[in-house]
Design a protein around this motif. Structure first.
Motif, PDB file in Angstrom:
ATOM      1  N   HIS A   1     -32.137  70.752  24.800  1.00  0.00           N
ATOM      2  CA  HIS A   1     -31.055  70.268  25.662  1.00  0.00           C
ATOM      3  C   HIS A   1     -31.626  70.010  27.065  1.00  0.00           C
ATOM      4  O   HIS A   1     -32.391  70.832  27.569  1.00  0.00           O
ATOM      5  CB  HIS A   1     -29.943  71.323  25.715  1.00  0.00           C
TER       6      HIS A   1
ATOM      7  N   ALA B   1     -21.861  75.443  30.052  1.00  0.00           N
ATOM      8  CA  ALA B   1     -21.392  74.252  29.335  1.00  0.00           C
ATOM      9  C   ALA B   1     -22.400  73.826  28.269  1.00  0.00           C
ATOM     10  O   ALA B   1     -22.018  73.445  27.151  1.00  0.00           O
ATOM     11  CB  ALA B   1     -21.148  73.118  30.328  1.00  0.00           C
ATOM     12  N   ALA B   2     -23.692  73.894  28.602  1.00  0.00           N
ATOM     13  CA  ALA B   2     -24.707  73.501  27.620  1.00  0.00           C
ATOM     14  C   ALA B   2     -24.685  74.447  26.425  1.00  0.00           C
ATOM     15  O   ALA B   2     -24.772  74.020  25.266  1.00  0.00           O
ATOM     16  CB  ALA B   2     -26.090  73.498  28.279  1.00  0.00           C
TER      17      ALA B   2
ATOM     18  N   GLU C   1     -21.590  73.830  24.372  1.00  0.00           N
ATOM     19  CA  GLU C   1     -21.698  72.517  23.708  1.00  0.00           C
ATOM     20  C   GLU C   1     -22.485  72.630  22.396  1.00  0.00           C
ATOM     21  O   GLU C   1     -22.026  72.189  21.345  1.00  0.00           O
ATOM     22  CB  GLU C   1     -22.381  71.527  24.658  1.00  0.00           C
TER      23      GLU C   1
ATOM     24  N   ASN D   1     -20.862  75.020  19.627  1.00  0.00           N
ATOM     25  CA  ASN D   1     -19.695  74.511  18.888  1.00  0.00           C
ATOM     26  C   ASN D   1     -19.955  73.188  18.179  1.00  0.00           C
ATOM     27  O   ASN D   1     -19.044  72.637  17.554  1.00  0.00           O
ATOM     28  CB  ASN D   1     -18.514  74.357  19.849  1.00  0.00           C
ATOM     29  N   ASP D   2     -21.167  72.672  18.267  1.00  0.00           N
ATOM     30  CA  ASP D   2     -21.504  71.399  17.620  1.00  0.00           C
ATOM     31  C   ASP D   2     -21.745  71.648  16.131  1.00  0.00           C
ATOM     32  O   ASP D   2     -22.720  72.305  15.747  1.00  0.00           O
ATOM     33  CB  ASP D   2     -22.765  70.833  18.281  1.00  0.00           C
TER      34      ASP D   2
END
Lengths: 273, 273
Positions: A36, A55-56, A59, A62-63
């Motif tokens: 990332h 946030a990273a 992200e 939950n992907d």
């Protein structure tokens, strides 16, 4: 298998990502490593500010197209975002594998507390910079991809296990991140701490009722211990044995973990879960 | 008034005892300072081995002819003997005054937990070595002898108070030494710790439910902070305010305490108890 790398603590260099990608391509071509961009950010001490790191992490967690989360490195900073990040995770996060150690222990603890089943203490991408680091990367991938039994800490048995840096575990005791370690074999390692500090942290751990419920303590490596002035007069093993004996916690012997390229993988919980 | 000095952590030099005795003779001729020979012993890191330090502490604590116990200095070591020493104390110990700070906070915490009423955070004999150290010694004697209100931390009000080194308080959370600080104004100071470590320790403190019950936190001095690489990007005050705000603990402003000659006295508990 798609493995996302994020840095909840401190940043890594883009060159390191290239190195790790090459190691993975040669040894584990089925691994698709997704570094990332947050891994390379710098904000004061951290790999981006708290909101960016959080946030990273959320992200990639939950992907649904990602199979595993690999923490880039330790340092300091994951405790600042752990609670809020964990509160944002969906069932997609729960199905992933999670791997790291050192400061990432704050997150491993929180994930394990929340009942995540595939959480392990083991090498991180930054370990590629160590002497023999390629083997550490390959070991990590061996667990992430295939649960290769050859990468596991060899004393693991039918009892549940967990592994932590001593300072990190000390600093999460009593917080919402603390997992229930009752009945667990607890493996502990330390780096760059004076002997008197480790003695004090083991006082803290072994005088806490929650830690007294472990099945026993195994001692990983204590590396880069700064000189004590005057000499502390006790080896790290004597210090660990002292606090185990005093607290009635079984001392179970060495563990093959530490801040080094030889750091073997310790999945949290019972084997085969 | 007979004041016994013992060293539950690390040793002092005989010359220091002479210096402090001279300061006391000039400013507080009613103070009879009794430096226990244990203060000058050396055993590895400590002022004598655990059994010796514990025996000296219990001896003076239970001596009905002694009015106060003054801890010689900090360092590290009192947590190793605190529980056993406290378990050996008789009512004669409870009638005494007790003064110290830094590593002695392990004992102050345990004494206060046991309901001792005359426990205070304030200067120690070793402070005589600091610039302006005579004033620190005189301040300590002012509290030990006469409860001189002029030596007290000026923000003290009708709420109960306590004061600790951040690392020491962190390392006793959850142990039998931890006092109930509900409703207390908690004053915190630190010395020689990197900003990231203090940030981490304040995570630990403010995420613990027991600490969230304090009336608020006051911030003493943070001295000799080693350079953070890279810069941590936050002042100590910003760090304290951050964790207070995040945890819902009231930030009450500065406290005039710290690892320096200006360290004012903070009696534990409510004023006038």
């Amino acid at each position: 298998m798609r493995i996302a790398i994020v840095a909840p603590s401190t940043p890594i260099e883009p060159a390191l990502a290239e190195t790790v990608t090459k190691i993975a391509a040669a040894s584990h071509p089925d691994a698709e490593l997704l570094f990332h961009p947050q891994c390379f950010l710098r904000h004061d001490h951290f790999a981006g500010d708290d909101a960016t790191r959080q946030a990273a992490l959320v992200e990639v967690a939950n992907d649904p197209g990602i199979d595993a989360i690999w923490f880039a490195r330790g340092g300091y900073g994951s405790c600042r975002i752990a609670a809020d990040a964990l509160a944002s995770m969906t069932p997609a996060a729960r199905r992933k594998r999670w791997l790291g150690y050192s400061d990432a222990g704050f997150l491993l603890a929180g994930l394990y507390s929340m009942g995540f089943r595939e959480v392990a203490h083991g090498p991180m991408p930054q370990d590629a910079r160590r002497e023999g680091g390629a083997a550490a990367v390959e070991r990590a991938l061996g667990w992430l991809l295939t649960s290769d039994p050859g990468v596991l800490e060899p004393s693991l048995d039918t009892r549940p296990a967990a592994a932590f840096n001593i300072t990190v575990l000390s600093q999460l005791l009593g917080t919402p991140l603390e997992p229930n370690l009752a009945g667990h074999v607890l493996m502990l390692e330390e780096v760059s701490e004076h002997a008197y500090r480790t003695d004090r942290a083991l006082f803290h751990l072994t005088e806490n009722p929650s830690i007294r419920r472990v099945a026993g303590i195994r001692m990983g490596r204590f590396s880069l211990v700064p000189d004590n002035d005057p000499d502390f007069g006790r080896t790290p093993e004597e210090v660990v044995r002292y606090w185990c004996e005093r607290s009635g916690i079984a001392y179970l012997g060495p563990a093959d973990i530490g801040h080094d390229a030889g750091n073997l993988v310790v999945p949290f919980g019972a084997r085969g879960q």
